[in-house]
Every structure is written in C-alpha cells, then in structure tokens.
Design a protein around this motif. Structure first.
Motif, PDB file in Angstrom:
ATOM      1  N   SER A 115       0.845  -1.194   0.000  1.00  0.00           N
ATOM      2  CA  SER A 115       0.000   0.000   0.000  1.00  0.00           C
ATOM      3  C   SER A 115       0.882   1.246   0.000  1.00  0.00           C
ATOM      4  O   SER A 115       1.940   1.265   0.632  1.00  0.00           O
ATOM      5  N   PRO A 116       0.454   2.309  -0.676  1.00  0.00           N
ATOM      6  CA  PRO A 116       1.222   3.558  -0.626  1.00  0.00           C
ATOM      7  C   PRO A 116       1.082   4.291   0.714  1.00  0.00           C
ATOM      8  O   PRO A 116       1.860   5.179   1.021  1.00  0.00           O
ATOM      9  N   VAL A 117       0.093   3.902   1.529  1.00  0.00           N
ATOM     10  CA  VAL A 117      -0.102   4.538   2.834  1.00  0.00           C
ATOM     11  C   VAL A 117       0.746   3.769   3.854  1.00  0.00           C
ATOM     12  O   VAL A 117       0.499   2.603   4.120  1.00  0.00           O
ATOM     13  N   VAL A 118       1.755   4.440   4.412  1.00  0.00           N
ATOM     14  CA  VAL A 118       2.697   3.787   5.322  1.00  0.00           C
ATOM     15  C   VAL A 118       2.531   4.352   6.729  1.00  0.00           C
ATOM     16  O   VAL A 118       2.492   5.565   6.926  1.00  0.00           O
ATOM     17  N   ILE A 119       2.447   3.436   7.694  1.00  0.00           N
ATOM     18  CA  ILE A 119       2.290   3.773   9.103  1.00  0.00           C
ATOM     19  C   ILE A 119       3.505   3.222   9.849  1.00  0.00           C
ATOM     20  O   ILE A 119       3.926   2.097   9.584  1.00  0.00           O
ATOM     21  N   PRO A 120       4.070   3.981  10.792  1.00  0.00           N
ATOM     22  CA  PRO A 120       5.232   3.473  11.531  1.00  0.00           C
ATOM     23  C   PRO A 120       4.856   2.307  12.445  1.00  0.00           C
ATOM     24  O   PRO A 120       3.762   2.272  12.999  1.00  0.00           O
ATOM     25  N   SER A 121       5.778   1.360  12.573  1.00  0.00           N
ATOM     26  CA  SER A 121       5.510   0.176  13.403  1.00  0.00           C
ATOM     27  C   SER A 121       5.856   0.435  14.868  1.00  0.00           C
ATOM     28  O   SER A 121       6.488   1.429  15.209  1.00  0.00           O
ATOM     29  N   ASN A 122       5.428  -0.500  15.689  1.00  0.00           N
ATOM     30  CA  ASN A 122       5.748  -0.546  17.123  1.00  0.00           C
ATOM     31  C   ASN A 122       5.318   0.689  17.909  1.00  0.00           C
ATOM     32  O   ASN A 122       5.979   1.091  18.851  1.00  0.00           O
ATOM     33  N   GLU A 123       4.220   1.304  17.501  1.00  0.00           N
ATOM     34  CA  GLU A 123       3.638   2.377  18.303  1.00  0.00           C
ATOM     35  C   GLU A 123       2.125   2.277  18.205  1.00  0.00           C
ATOM     36  O   GLU A 123       1.592   1.707  17.257  1.00  0.00           O
ATOM     37  N   PRO A 124       1.403   2.801  19.185  1.00  0.00           N
ATOM     38  CA  PRO A 124      -0.065   2.733  19.135  1.00  0.00           C
ATOM     39  C   PRO A 124      -0.603   3.473  17.909  1.00  0.00           C
ATOM     40  O   PRO A 124      -0.067   4.510  17.522  1.00  0.00           O
ATOM     41  N   VAL A 125      -1.641   2.911  17.297  1.00  0.00           N
ATOM     42  CA  VAL A 125      -2.252   3.545  16.131  1.00  0.00           C
ATOM     43  C   VAL A 125      -3.754   3.709  16.361  1.00  0.00           C
ATOM     44  O   VAL A 125      -4.372   2.938  17.085  1.00  0.00           O
ATOM     45  N   THR A 126      -4.305   4.738  15.705  1.00  0.00           N
ATOM     46  CA  THR A 126      -5.732   5.033  15.810  1.00  0.00           C
ATOM     47  C   THR A 126      -6.301   5.218  14.411  1.00  0.00           C
ATOM     48  O   THR A 126      -5.701   5.897  13.580  1.00  0.00           O
ATOM     49  N   PHE A 127      -7.454   4.601  14.181  1.00  0.00           N
ATOM     50  CA  PHE A 127      -8.169   4.743  12.919  1.00  0.00           C
ATOM     51  C   PHE A 127      -9.585   5.216  13.210  1.00  0.00           C
ATOM     52  O   PHE A 127     -10.166   4.865  14.232  1.00  0.00           O
ATOM     53  N   ILE A 128     -10.145   5.984  12.289  1.00  0.00           N
ATOM     54  CA  ILE A 128     -11.564   6.322  12.316  1.00  0.00           C
ATOM     55  C   ILE A 128     -12.177   5.607  11.121  1.00  0.00           C
ATOM     56  O   ILE A 128     -11.739   5.792   9.988  1.00  0.00           O
ATOM     57  N   VAL A 129     -13.177   4.760  11.376  1.00  0.00           N
ATOM     58  CA  VAL A 129     -13.789   3.931  10.341  1.00  0.00           C
ATOM     59  C   VAL A 129     -15.270   4.256  10.261  1.00  0.00           C
ATOM     60  O   VAL A 129     -15.984   4.206  11.268  1.00  0.00           O
ATOM     61  N   LYS A 130     -15.729   4.602   9.048  1.00  0.00           N
ATOM     62  CA  LYS A 130     -17.143   4.924   8.832  1.00  0.00           C
ATOM     63  C   LYS A 130     -17.930   3.630   8.641  1.00  0.00           C
ATOM     64  O   LYS A 130     -17.541   2.762   7.869  1.00  0.00           O
ATOM     65  N   SER A 131     -19.041   3.528   9.356  1.00  0.00           N
ATOM     66  CA  SER A 131     -19.908   2.358   9.257  1.00  0.00           C
ATOM     67  C   SER A 131     -21.319   2.816   8.892  1.00  0.00           C
ATOM     68  O   SER A 131     -21.551   3.988   8.621  1.00  0.00           O
TER      69      SER A 131
END
Length: 188
Positions: free
Chosen positions: A81-97
């Motif tokens: 994927s072209p979207v890269v997130i750093p590893s080994n740290e907490p991550v947060t996503f907002i997901v539309k449902s």
C-alpha cells in the motif's frame, strides 16, 4: 516542600493533557467503509481504497478423486500500500460504518495480508471433504473500539508488526457483498 509538590502536580496534569489526543477536529470519513489513520500530531490520513477480488482454489486431489480442500481468498492487486504507518507504536483509525449502534467486532475486521510480488491475499475460508470448514480468522488483528460521532468507530491498536493490512467493514443487512471495498495500509 509544598512548592515541589505543586510543581510535580502541575507537570503531571500538563503531561496528561498532552498525552490524550483531541479528536473533535477530525471529520468522519465520507463514505461507508472508508477509514482514516490519525497520526500522533492529530492529522488524519485517508487509507488506500481497493476493490477485493474473491478467488477459490481446489487442490489437485479434489479434481481427480473428489476428495480434498478448497480455499477461498480475498485478493488485492499490488504488493504494498502507498499509505505507510510506523511500526511498534499505538495507532488510531476512524472507520465509517452504517451506524455505530452495532458491536464493532461483528462488522469491522482488521486483517493482516500474506504478500507476493504482485498482490496481497487473505484467506477467508477453507472447506475440506473430511475436515469440514473453517474461516481465516487467525490473521485478524485485535483492537479496542469506541463510538465516534454519528456513524463511525475509533479503533485503537496498541502495536502493529511490519506487514500489509486492511480494514473491512461488512454490512450485516446486505444480502450480497459482491463489490467489497477494503481500506489498506502498510506498517513499516
């Protein structure tokens, strides 16, 4: 002594304020199934949207003698994927449902893909003549979720390993999910 205690309490209070992100300025994604990654600085980054292809494959013995296994996989074009997130740290996503009244664990899945040079794959089911059927839920990623605004969820994941991932939102009311869209990202 009182002055030292006062300074320590003020520093503790200030650090707690900085450690908790404020999500009020973040908008919900526009469409159902879309997801954004919330960076540590509070900026949201849309995830890659890909259309899923479902492929099924039977082993040779299934064709020859009718005994064997059939595996079904979600397949996405492109190795990363072209979207890269750093590893080994907490991550947060907002997901539309569709709404945020359902238990998010029943409709939102975070999956880790197997990768090849040309595609990303996730096994969704395996059926064998004698072994019965199973789903590929061993590659689901655990998360914590909270309601976010009108119809979204805020997903929090403590730590993610290197790899390719996707967030899939299923519609419990749909009879057919023929054109499934998945939000993809890479952890590096």
């Amino acid at each position: 002594m009182k002055r030292i205690i006062l300074i320590i309490s003020l520093l503790t209070f200030a650090l707690q304020g900085f450690s908790q992100q404020n999500f009020d300025h973040i908008d919900e994604p526009e469409y159902i199934g879309e997801a954004v990654y919330v960076k540590n600085d509070g900026i949201s980054l849309p995830l890659e949207k890909q259309s899923v292809q479902i492929k099924s494959k039977a082993n040779a013995s299934m064709y020859i003698i009718g005994i064997g296994k059939v595996k079904s996989k979600m397949v996405i074009k492109g190795a990363t994927s072209p979207v890269v997130i750093p590893s080994n740290e907490p991550v947060t996503f907002i997901v539309k449902s569709f709404d945020n009244k359902s238990d998010p664990l029943s409709i939102v899945s975070v999956v880790k893909f197997e990768t090849t040079k040309k595609e990303r794959k996730f096994q969704i089911a395996e059926v064998g003549t004698f072994s019965g059927g199973s789903t590929g839920n061993e590659d689901f990623v655990a998360y914590q979720a909270k309601k976010f605004k009108d119809s979204s969820y805020k997903l929090s994941i403590n730590r993610m390993e290197h790899g390719e991932y996707g967030i899939l939102v299923s519609n419990p009311n749909a009879l057919n999910n023929s054109n499934t869209i998945i939000a993809c990202f890479s952890v590096q």
